[in-house]
Enzyme design. Structure first.
Site, PDB file in Angstrom:
ATOM      1  N   ASP A   8       0.854  -1.196   0.000  1.00 23.80           N
ATOM      2  CA  ASP A   8       0.000   0.000   0.000  1.00 23.80           C
ATOM      3  C   ASP A   8       0.882   1.236   0.000  1.00 23.80           C
ATOM      4  O   ASP A   8       1.569   1.521   0.992  1.00 23.80           O
ATOM      5  CB  ASP A   8      -0.911  -0.001   1.233  1.00 23.80           C
ATOM      6  CG  ASP A   8      -1.650   1.312   1.409  1.00 23.80           C
ATOM      7  OD1 ASP A   8      -2.056   1.893   0.385  1.00 23.80           O
ATOM      8  OD2 ASP A   8      -1.818   1.760   2.568  1.00 23.80           O
ATOM      9  N   ASP A  95      -6.791   2.468  -3.025  1.00 22.24           N
ATOM     10  CA  ASP A  95      -6.973   2.224  -1.597  1.00 22.24           C
ATOM     11  C   ASP A  95      -8.454   2.099  -1.245  1.00 22.24           C
ATOM     12  O   ASP A  95      -8.846   1.265  -0.411  1.00 22.24           O
ATOM     13  CB  ASP A  95      -6.308   3.320  -0.767  1.00 22.24           C
ATOM     14  CG  ASP A  95      -6.757   4.727  -1.143  1.00 22.24           C
ATOM     15  OD1 ASP A  95      -7.330   4.919  -2.236  1.00 22.24           O
ATOM     16  OD2 ASP A  95      -6.516   5.651  -0.344  1.00 22.24           O
ATOM     17  N   THR A 119      -5.141  10.691   5.261  1.00 15.51           N
ATOM     18  CA  THR A 119      -4.794  12.052   4.854  1.00 15.51           C
ATOM     19  C   THR A 119      -6.056  12.809   4.468  1.00 15.51           C
ATOM     20  O   THR A 119      -6.242  13.973   4.830  1.00 15.51           O
ATOM     21  CB  THR A 119      -3.812  12.026   3.681  1.00 15.51           C
ATOM     22  OG1 THR A 119      -2.637  11.301   4.074  1.00 15.51           O
ATOM     23  CG2 THR A 119      -3.411  13.433   3.287  1.00 15.51           C
TER      24      THR A 119
END
Length: 243
Positions: A8, A95, A119
């Site tokens: 990831d 993701d 984020t």
């Protein structure tokens, strides 16, 4: 038994997890521009397949180190156990797809809302007829703190805290913590309520690095562990193995 490697690459960090079946036997951070992945494959010669999710680029650097194994780069064109919103094809982050897959494995053929607190905060719907729909995106906690610091002269740069939050604050730090964290909590509650008006018996999964600041502030939610995205990647790789 062969192991699989899940990768990831996020906006701020790059992480890996190695699975033996459904169990993670090693995980951590890595430098996608270095030779960390090559070292992992040398250490674990039983790794034969891998899957890579990236929203932070650097895919080619990683693939150059993964030549010895079969690797899937996750996109909306990858075969998935659910149908991706047609308008989102080519735009939805890998993701988000991995998180939806993780929810699908745990709670298939039901209405699910998947919230990722990284984020950015993202909202995805997985319906009982196995369709994925993209919801809103908003700034995550650290991004809100950084924005206020960078666009003012006097406000300090803070990280989220588990300190008690107040409405009547004694200092600037308390004001910032209260504004950001309670603002995020209020936003998430509002979106959960709005989606619940559309989808019956909605299950809510919350994942991401800021989970620990939300667990005691949101009710009737499933707080996913830190391996939630990796489990989604593993599930997608397994799904592609049997296609």
């Amino acid at each position: 038994m062969n192991n699989i490697l899940t990768i990831d690459i996020g906006n701020t960090r790059s992480k890996f997890a190695i699975f033996d079946g459904k169990n993670i036997i090693n995980s951590g951070l890595f430098n996608p521009l270095g030779d960390d992945l090559s070292r992992l494959l040398y250490k674990y010669p039983t790794i034969k397949r891998g899957i890579l999710s990236s929203v932070g680029g650097k895919v080619d650097y990683c693939l150059a180190q993964l030549k010895s194994i079969e690797t899937i780069v996750l996109t909306s064109e990858t075969p998935l156990p659910f149908k991706v919103q047609p308008e989102a094809r080519g735009q939805i982050g890998a993701d988000r797809l991995a998180l939806v897959a993780a929810a699908f494995e745990l709670n298939p053929h039901k209405n699910n809302l998947i919230i990722d607190t990284g984020t950015c905060i993202t909202y995805d719907i997985l319906t009982q007829d196995d369709r994925q729909f993209c919801g809103p995106i908003s700034p995550g906690m650290k991004l809100r703190f950084r924005t206020m610091h960078e666009h003012t002269s006097l406000l300090p740069l803070l990280d989220p805290s588990n300190a008690a939050l107040k409405l009547l604050c004694d200092n600037t730090v308390e004001c910032l913590q209260s504004g950001v964290i309670q603002g995020v909590v209020g936003e998430i509650k509002e979106f959960i309520a709005a989606f619940s008006n559309i989808y019956n018996d909605l299950n809510v999964f919350i994942s991401g690095g800021d989970n620990i600041f939300l667990e005691n502030k949101l009710k009737n939610c499933i707080f996913a562990n830190s391996n939630f995205l990796f489990n989604g990647l593993r599930y997608i790789l397994e799904y592609n193995e049997i296609q």
